[in-house]
Write a protein that holds these residues in place. Structure first.
Motif, PDB file in Angstrom:
ATOM      1  N   ASP A 143       0.836  -1.207   0.000  1.00 37.24           N
ATOM      2  CA  ASP A 143       0.000   0.000   0.000  1.00 37.24           C
ATOM      3  C   ASP A 143       0.872   1.259   0.000  1.00 37.24           C
ATOM      4  O   ASP A 143       0.558   2.236  -0.691  1.00 37.24           O
ATOM      5  CB  ASP A 143      -0.923   0.003   1.217  1.00 37.24           C
ATOM      6  CG  ASP A 143      -2.019  -1.036   1.118  1.00 37.24           C
ATOM      7  OD1 ASP A 143      -2.253  -1.540  -0.002  1.00 37.24           O
ATOM      8  OD2 ASP A 143      -2.635  -1.352   2.158  1.00 37.24           O
ATOM      9  N   PHE A 144       1.948   1.222   0.766  1.00 38.12           N
ATOM     10  CA  PHE A 144       2.826   2.390   0.818  1.00 38.12           C
ATOM     11  C   PHE A 144       3.514   2.623  -0.528  1.00 38.12           C
ATOM     12  O   PHE A 144       3.599   3.768  -1.010  1.00 38.12           O
ATOM     13  CB  PHE A 144       3.878   2.203   1.919  1.00 38.12           C
ATOM     14  CG  PHE A 144       4.819   3.363   2.043  1.00 38.12           C
ATOM     15  CD1 PHE A 144       4.442   4.524   2.704  1.00 38.12           C
ATOM     16  CD2 PHE A 144       6.090   3.305   1.490  1.00 38.12           C
ATOM     17  CE1 PHE A 144       5.305   5.602   2.814  1.00 38.12           C
ATOM     18  CE2 PHE A 144       6.957   4.384   1.591  1.00 38.12           C
ATOM     19  CZ  PHE A 144       6.569   5.532   2.255  1.00 38.12           C
ATOM     20  N   LEU A 145       3.989   1.548  -1.164  1.00 36.99           N
ATOM     21  CA  LEU A 145       4.643   1.698  -2.464  1.00 36.99           C
ATOM     22  C   LEU A 145       3.649   2.187  -3.519  1.00 36.99           C
ATOM     23  O   LEU A 145       4.016   2.970  -4.407  1.00 36.99           O
ATOM     24  CB  LEU A 145       5.278   0.371  -2.889  1.00 36.99           C
ATOM     25  CG  LEU A 145       6.423  -0.125  -1.988  1.00 36.99           C
ATOM     26  CD1 LEU A 145       6.957  -1.459  -2.496  1.00 36.99           C
ATOM     27  CD2 LEU A 145       7.556   0.904  -1.928  1.00 36.99           C
ATOM     28  N   SER A 146       2.418   1.739  -3.425  1.00 37.72           N
ATOM     29  CA  SER A 146       1.387   2.240  -4.348  1.00 37.72           C
ATOM     30  C   SER A 146       1.170   3.734  -4.140  1.00 37.72           C
ATOM     31  O   SER A 146       0.950   4.485  -5.097  1.00 37.72           O
ATOM     32  CB  SER A 146       0.072   1.488  -4.134  1.00 37.72           C
ATOM     33  OG  SER A 146       0.213   0.110  -4.442  1.00 37.72           O
ATOM     34  N   GLN A 147       1.233   4.161  -2.883  1.00 35.56           N
ATOM     35  CA  GLN A 147       1.096   5.588  -2.598  1.00 35.56           C
ATOM     36  C   GLN A 147       2.274   6.373  -3.186  1.00 35.56           C
ATOM     37  O   GLN A 147       2.091   7.467  -3.730  1.00 35.56           O
ATOM     38  CB  GLN A 147       1.029   5.810  -1.087  1.00 35.56           C
ATOM     39  CG  GLN A 147       0.860   7.275  -0.688  1.00 35.56           C
ATOM     40  CD  GLN A 147       0.832   7.460   0.820  1.00 35.56           C
ATOM     41  OE1 GLN A 147       0.728   6.487   1.569  1.00 35.56           O
ATOM     42  NE2 GLN A 147       0.950   8.702   1.265  1.00 35.56           N
ATOM     43  N   VAL A 148       3.490   5.814  -3.086  1.00 37.20           N
ATOM     44  CA  VAL A 148       4.662   6.484  -3.656  1.00 37.20           C
ATOM     45  C   VAL A 148       4.503   6.625  -5.167  1.00 37.20           C
ATOM     46  O   VAL A 148       4.705   7.709  -5.743  1.00 37.20           O
ATOM     47  CB  VAL A 148       5.948   5.700  -3.321  1.00 37.20           C
ATOM     48  CG1 VAL A 148       7.150   6.327  -4.034  1.00 37.20           C
ATOM     49  CG2 VAL A 148       6.189   5.673  -1.815  1.00 37.20           C
ATOM     50  N   ILE A 149       4.131   5.522  -5.821  1.00 32.72           N
ATOM     51  CA  ILE A 149       3.985   5.553  -7.276  1.00 32.72           C
ATOM     52  C   ILE A 149       2.857   6.500  -7.675  1.00 32.72           C
ATOM     53  O   ILE A 149       2.983   7.278  -8.637  1.00 32.72           O
ATOM     54  CB  ILE A 149       3.723   4.127  -7.798  1.00 32.72           C
ATOM     55  CG1 ILE A 149       4.974   3.256  -7.593  1.00 32.72           C
ATOM     56  CG2 ILE A 149       3.326   4.157  -9.280  1.00 32.72           C
ATOM     57  CD1 ILE A 149       4.778   1.800  -7.956  1.00 32.72           C
ATOM     58  N   GLY A 150       1.733   6.454  -6.948  1.00 29.58           N
ATOM     59  CA  GLY A 150       0.630   7.365  -7.249  1.00 29.58           C
ATOM     60  C   GLY A 150       1.035   8.820  -7.110  1.00 29.58           C
ATOM     61  O   GLY A 150       0.622   9.679  -7.906  1.00 29.58           O
ATOM     62  N   GLY A 151       1.858   9.121  -6.103  1.00 31.62           N
ATOM     63  CA  GLY A 151       2.336  10.492  -5.941  1.00 31.62           C
ATOM     64  C   GLY A 151       3.249  10.910  -7.077  1.00 31.62           C
ATOM     65  O   GLY A 151       3.185  12.055  -7.559  1.00 31.62           O
ATOM     66  N   LEU A 152       4.104   9.991  -7.540  1.00 39.37           N
ATOM     67  CA  LEU A 152       5.002  10.308  -8.646  1.00 39.37           C
ATOM     68  C   LEU A 152       4.227  10.493  -9.952  1.00 39.37           C
ATOM     69  O   LEU A 152       4.639  11.273 -10.819  1.00 39.37           O
ATOM     70  CB  LEU A 152       6.049   9.199  -8.803  1.00 39.37           C
ATOM     71  CG  LEU A 152       7.058   9.061  -7.646  1.00 39.37           C
ATOM     72  CD1 LEU A 152       7.890   7.793  -7.811  1.00 39.37           C
ATOM     73  CD2 LEU A 152       7.970  10.284  -7.590  1.00 39.37           C
ATOM     74  N   GLU A 153       3.126   9.775 -10.095  1.00 40.77           N
ATOM     75  CA  GLU A 153       2.309   9.893 -11.315  1.00 40.77           C
ATOM     76  C   GLU A 153       1.304  11.041 -11.231  1.00 40.77           C
ATOM     77  O   GLU A 153       0.605  11.307 -12.210  1.00 40.77           O
ATOM     78  CB  GLU A 153       1.563   8.582 -11.550  1.00 40.77           C
ATOM     79  CG  GLU A 153       2.478   7.413 -11.906  1.00 40.77           C
ATOM     80  CD  GLU A 153       1.723   6.106 -12.043  1.00 40.77           C
ATOM     81  OE1 GLU A 153       2.234   5.189 -12.733  1.00 40.77           O
ATOM     82  OE2 GLU A 153       0.626   5.992 -11.451  1.00 40.77           O
ATOM     83  N   GLY A 154       1.236  11.703 -10.078  1.00 41.28           N
ATOM     84  CA  GLY A 154       0.302  12.807  -9.912  1.00 41.28           C
ATOM     85  C   GLY A 154      -1.116  12.385  -9.633  1.00 41.28           C
ATOM     86  O   GLY A 154      -2.035  13.209  -9.690  1.00 41.28           O
ATOM     87  N   LYS A 155      -1.312  11.119  -9.285  1.00 42.25           N
ATOM     88  CA  LYS A 155      -2.658  10.615  -9.028  1.00 42.25           C
ATOM     89  C   LYS A 155      -3.009  10.627  -7.540  1.00 42.25           C
ATOM     90  O   LYS A 155      -4.188  10.505  -7.187  1.00 42.25           O
ATOM     91  CB  LYS A 155      -2.793   9.186  -9.566  1.00 42.25           C
ATOM     92  CG  LYS A 155      -2.564   9.077 -11.067  1.00 42.25           C
ATOM     93  CD  LYS A 155      -2.634   7.622 -11.510  1.00 42.25           C
ATOM     94  CE  LYS A 155      -2.372   7.491 -13.006  1.00 42.25           C
ATOM     95  NZ  LYS A 155      -2.401   6.065 -13.450  1.00 42.25           N
TER      96      LYS A 155
END
Length: 203
Positions: A143-155
């Motif tokens: 869940d944390f890594l998904s949050q990191v990726i979502g933040g990098l993608e602007g989502k």
């Protein structure tokens, strides 16, 4: 924090007892009266005892009360310091967290910039081994890594250094039982890499 204050309070009380009784190691008492070297002290429980015996007993009491008091007082102070430091790291507005963020940003400013796509690819390509007992449950880390990726993608909201610190503090909380999850050394290495890359992301 409660136990820190309890330990510190008991330590101070024990040290106070040491201060009150340490003089008896030099000149012991019989009841409330100071003894002279040729005096004997009679007690209904222990019988008669000489000046030297009373002095030796008082010295033993002073020896242990001093050491026990110091251990409790210093231990309580250490627990309180650790709790305050933990609270400071958890609070993004604290001076400690802000100072660490400023130092980290200044140290990374001169390093090459990292495209967000590169960090996303590195996170997705990382394979974390699983172990029977870990402070990092798989769902927790995923869940944390998904949050990191979502933040990098602007989502999603971007992840900050404070979020990484909070993840580690929660993982190693003394109140949480370890369970099957990702290898802690591998997770910590990935978190270090993310931490080192976030301030260098190209915008």
């Amino acid at each position: 924090m409660k136990w820190g204050w309890v330990m510190l309070g008991i330590g101070v009380v024990v040290l106070g007892i040491w201060l009150l009784t340490s003089g008896d190691a030099e000149q012991p008492r019989c009841g409330f009266d100071r003894m002279n070297r040729d005096d004997w002290c009679s007690s209904s429980r222990s019988g008669p005892s000489s000046y030297e015996e009373r002095q030796a007993n008082a010295a033993a009491v002073a020896f242990w009360t001093l050491r026990i008091g110091l251990v409790l007082a210093l231990g309580g102070a250490g627990v309180l310091t650790g709790e305050l430091a933990t609270r400071g790291l958890r609070d993004p507005s604290s001076s400690w967290a802000k100072a660490r963020q400023r130092r980290a940003a200044a140290a990374r400013a001169a390093l090459p910039r990292v495209p967000p796509e590169q960090l996303i690819r590195e996170i997705r390509e990382t394979r974390l081994p699983t172990v029977p007992r870990s402070p990092y449950p798989r769902s927790y880390v995923d869940d944390f890594l998904s949050q990191v990726i979502g933040g990098l993608e602007g989502k999603r909201p971007p992840v900050s250094l404070v979020d990484i610190i909070d993840l580690r503090l929660k993982a190693y909380s003394v109140n949480r039982e370890w369970s099957p999850g990702y290898d802690s050394a591998s997770v910590n290495a990935l978190l270090d890499h993310i931490d080192n890359s976030l301030d260098r992301i190209q915008t």
